[in-house]
Motif scaffolding. Structure first.
Motif, PDB file in Angstrom:
ATOM      1  N   ALA A   1      -8.755 -16.678  -5.815  1.00 52.99           N
ATOM      2  CA  ALA A   1      -7.484 -16.183  -6.343  1.00 52.99           C
ATOM      3  C   ALA A   1      -7.738 -15.478  -7.677  1.00 52.99           C
ATOM      4  N   PRO A   2      -6.854 -14.562  -8.058  1.00 57.80           N
ATOM      5  CA  PRO A   2      -6.995 -13.951  -9.379  1.00 57.80           C
ATOM      6  C   PRO A   2      -6.893 -15.040 -10.453  1.00 57.80           C
ATOM      7  N   LEU A   3      -7.644 -14.873 -11.536  1.00 61.83           N
ATOM      8  CA  LEU A   3      -7.717 -15.911 -12.562  1.00 61.83           C
ATOM      9  C   LEU A   3      -6.368 -16.286 -13.150  1.00 61.83           C
ATOM     10  N   ASP A   4      -5.476 -15.308 -13.306  1.00 63.52           N
ATOM     11  CA  ASP A   4      -4.165 -15.636 -13.885  1.00 63.52           C
ATOM     12  C   ASP A   4      -3.127 -15.992 -12.825  1.00 63.52           C
ATOM     13  N   GLY A   5      -3.535 -16.000 -11.551  1.00 64.93           N
ATOM     14  CA  GLY A   5      -2.638 -16.408 -10.469  1.00 64.93           C
ATOM     15  C   GLY A   5      -1.535 -15.424 -10.121  1.00 64.93           C
ATOM     16  N   GLN A   6      -1.634 -14.197 -10.602  1.00 66.62           N
ATOM     17  CA  GLN A   6      -0.579 -13.209 -10.363  1.00 66.62           C
ATOM     18  C   GLN A   6      -0.911 -12.324  -9.149  1.00 66.62           C
ATOM     19  N   TYR A   7       0.133 -11.986  -8.390  1.00 66.50           N
ATOM     20  CA  TYR A   7      -0.008 -11.148  -7.202  1.00 66.50           C
ATOM     21  C   TYR A   7       1.025 -10.032  -7.231  1.00 66.50           C
ATOM     22  N   LEU A   8       0.722  -8.962  -6.510  1.00 67.10           N
ATOM     23  CA  LEU A   8       1.646  -7.844  -6.340  1.00 67.10           C
ATOM     24  C   LEU A   8       2.136  -7.838  -4.903  1.00 67.10           C
ATOM     25  N   ASP A   9       3.401  -7.503  -4.708  1.00 65.26           N
ATOM     26  CA  ASP A   9       3.916  -7.366  -3.350  1.00 65.26           C
ATOM     27  C   ASP A   9       3.290  -6.142  -2.701  1.00 65.26           C
ATOM     28  N   ASN A  10       2.959  -6.269  -1.433  1.00 66.31           N
ATOM     29  CA  ASN A  10       2.432  -5.166  -0.641  1.00 66.31           C
ATOM     30  C   ASN A  10       3.541  -4.749   0.327  1.00 66.31           C
ATOM     31  N   PHE A  11       4.052  -3.544   0.148  1.00 65.04           N
ATOM     32  CA  PHE A  11       5.203  -3.061   0.905  1.00 65.04           C
ATOM     33  C   PHE A  11       4.793  -2.205   2.092  1.00 65.04           C
ATOM     34  N   ASN A  12       5.531  -2.347   3.179  1.00 66.30           N
ATOM     35  CA  ASN A  12       5.413  -1.434   4.299  1.00 66.30           C
ATOM     36  C   ASN A  12       6.154  -0.160   3.887  1.00 66.30           C
ATOM     37  N   PRO A  13       5.472   0.987   3.782  1.00 60.40           N
ATOM     38  CA  PRO A  13       6.127   2.187   3.272  1.00 60.40           C
ATOM     39  C   PRO A  13       7.233   2.725   4.180  1.00 60.40           C
ATOM     40  N   SER A  14       7.195   2.400   5.456  1.00 60.19           N
ATOM     41  CA  SER A  14       8.228   2.926   6.348  1.00 60.19           C
ATOM     42  C   SER A  14       9.510   2.095   6.347  1.00 60.19           C
ATOM     43  N   THR A  15       9.405   0.818   5.948  1.00 60.65           N
ATOM     44  CA  THR A  15      10.595  -0.040   5.973  1.00 60.65           C
ATOM     45  C   THR A  15      10.956  -0.599   4.601  1.00 60.65           C
ATOM     46  N   GLY A  16      10.013  -0.567   3.678  1.00 61.88           N
ATOM     47  CA  GLY A  16      10.241  -1.169   2.368  1.00 61.88           C
ATOM     48  C   GLY A  16      10.093  -2.676   2.369  1.00 61.88           C
TER      49      GLY A  16
END
Length: 72
Positions: A13-28
């Motif tokens: 896992a990233p050291l600071d525990g932060q994640y980014l949402d991964n979006f489907n570009p066709s549906t959001g």
């Protein structure tokens, strides 16, 4: 699906525990999370790569290909 960083032969896992949402570009729609890696994560990856660079450079291609990591 939550992805991890692959550093020093391990999925972590990233050291600071932060994640980014991964979006489907066709549906959001959010369909996964990707590590929001920081400079500390990158530095750890660089140090791990430096520590094996010489041995990895001398590994035959067939052997190196057989050692590819499998995603979690």
């Amino acid at each position: 699906m939550r992805l991890s960083n692959f550093i020093n032969g391990e999925f972590i896992a990233p050291l600071d525990g932060q994640y980014l949402d991964n979006f489907n570009p066709s549906t959001g729609e959010v369909y996964g999370e990707i590590p929001d890696s920081t400079a500390s994560d990158v530095e750890m990856a660089i140090e791990a790569a430096k520590s094996v660079q010489t041995s990895w450079a001398n590994t035959p291609a067939e052997e190196a290909a057989a050692e590819e990591p499998k995603a979690e």
